[in-house]
Design an enzyme around this catalytic site. Structure first.
Site, short mmCIF file in Angstrom:
data_model
loop_
_atom_site.label_atom_id
_atom_site.label_comp_id
_atom_site.label_asym_id
_atom_site.label_seq_id
_atom_site.Cartn_x
_atom_site.Cartn_y
_atom_site.Cartn_z
N SER A 72 0.83 -1.21 0.00
CA SER A 72 0.00 0.00 0.00
C SER A 72 0.86 1.25 0.00
O SER A 72 2.01 1.25 0.46
CB SER A 72 -0.91 0.03 1.22
OG SER A 72 -1.79 -1.07 1.22
N1 SAH Z 1 -0.91 -4.54 3.92
C1 SAH Z 1 -0.27 -4.96 2.70
C2 SAH Z 1 -1.17 -4.64 1.53
C3 SAH Z 1 -1.22 -5.77 0.60
S1 SAH Z 1 -2.45 -5.64 -0.66
C4 SAH Z 1 1.09 -4.32 2.55
O1 SAH Z 1 1.35 -3.35 3.26
O2 SAH Z 1 1.92 -4.80 1.78
C5 SAH Z 1 -3.75 -6.63 0.00
C6 SAH Z 1 -3.40 -8.05 0.33
O3 SAH Z 1 -4.59 -8.69 0.77
C7 SAH Z 1 -2.86 -8.89 -0.84
O4 SAH Z 1 -1.65 -9.45 -0.49
C8 SAH Z 1 -3.95 -9.94 -1.03
O5 SAH Z 1 -3.45 -11.20 -1.47
C9 SAH Z 1 -4.55 -10.03 0.35
N2 SAH Z 1 -5.91 -10.56 0.41
C10 SAH Z 1 -6.95 -10.36 -0.43
N3 SAH Z 1 -8.04 -11.03 -0.02
C11 SAH Z 1 -7.68 -11.69 1.13
C12 SAH Z 1 -8.36 -12.57 2.02
N4 SAH Z 1 -9.63 -12.95 1.83
N5 SAH Z 1 -7.67 -13.05 3.07
C13 SAH Z 1 -6.36 -12.72 3.29
N6 SAH Z 1 -5.67 -11.91 2.47
C14 SAH Z 1 -6.32 -11.40 1.41
#
Ligand code: SAH
Length: 223
Positions: A72
């Site tokens: 993010s």
């Molecule tokens: N907080 C992270 C943002 C990653 S983007 C960072 O700082 O890097 C969002 C993430 O949510 C992705 O890695 C995606 O695979 C995950 N995601 C999406 N749906 C999900 C679910 N149902 N359960 C767990 N993770 C999920």
């Protein structure tokens, strides 16, 4: 050819300088919580990215982390963390570990974090990522965030870092009374940041904040 994932774990004066500038930028954009700003200042964001992004890791932007997912934007991380109002030793459930950058921000705030990722490759990458050991209060889970972690709950706070098409009821159930969930709600390109505060099992206070753009929260696990 895939050369694999490479990281640079040196944190030099240039990185630290760029980090200070990043903190100034997000402060100017409206982040006021000094603990959150300090956390951003303390964490070498380039550690969480492939070396290809080393030169631009401190721009206030999202970057690809593989599997079609992104780390993010720092402003977004700060915004969500500020809304969560984390206190030391609180139990926090995070959905969407991704690069674990946001997870480590919560670690800086001394939260006891339970974080879930549904993409096996990203989960495995984070498992090997030694920087996370700096924060002994973080625990990593491979699973479907829609289910939460009922055996570890209830939680003081829940943070969802992927776009939820609707409010996940199972997560609301795993909040303690007085507990809070911060979540971007909506489909496709734009979501609305929302904060739910649990008054009682049947009663929630609901607040709406600014618009953001997240990758979608998907159901089930992915191998
Ligand atoms: N907080 C992270 C943002 C990653 S983007 C960072 O700082 O890097 C969002 C993430 O949510 C992705 O890695 C995606 O695979 C995950 N995601 C999406 N749906 C999900 C679910 N149902 N359960 C767990 N993770 C999920």
């Amino acid at each position: 050819m895939n050369r694999g994932y490479q990281r640079d774990f040196t944190d030099n004066y240039r990185h630290k300088g760029l980090r200070k500038q990043l903190v100034d930028t997000i402060r100017q954009k409206g982040i006021t919580d000094e603990n959150v700003l300090q956390a951003i200042n303390n964490i070498p964001r380039h550690f969480f990215l492939d070396t290809a992004f080393e030169g631009i890791a401190y721009e206030d932007r999202a970057f690809p982390i593989g599997e079609g997912q992104t780390i993010s934007q720092p402003y977004t991380v700060a915004y969500q963390t500020q809304l969560l109002e984390v206190k030391p030793f609180e139990k926090v459930l995070e959905i969407g570990t991704g690069s674990a950058y946001q997870t480590c921000v919560l670690g800086e705030l001394k939260a006891h974090v339970y974080t879930i990722e549904r993409q096996k490759k990203l989960f495995d990458l984070v498992k090997q990522f030694s920087f996370k050991s700096k924060y002994p209060t973080l625990r990593f889970f491979y699973g479907d965030g829609y289910e939460g972690l009922p055996t570890y709950g209830p939680f003081d706070k829940i943070l969802v870092t992927a776009a939820a098409p609707e409010i996940p009821e199972k997560l609301l159930q795993q909040l303690k009374p007085g507990g809070r969930m911060v979540i971007p709600v909506g489909e496709k390109d734009v979501q609305r940041m929302m904060r739910f505060t649990k008054i009682s099992d049947a009663e929630f206070d609901q607040e709406i904040f600014a618009d953001f753009s997240f990758v979608p929260m998907l159901a089930g696990k992915n191998f």
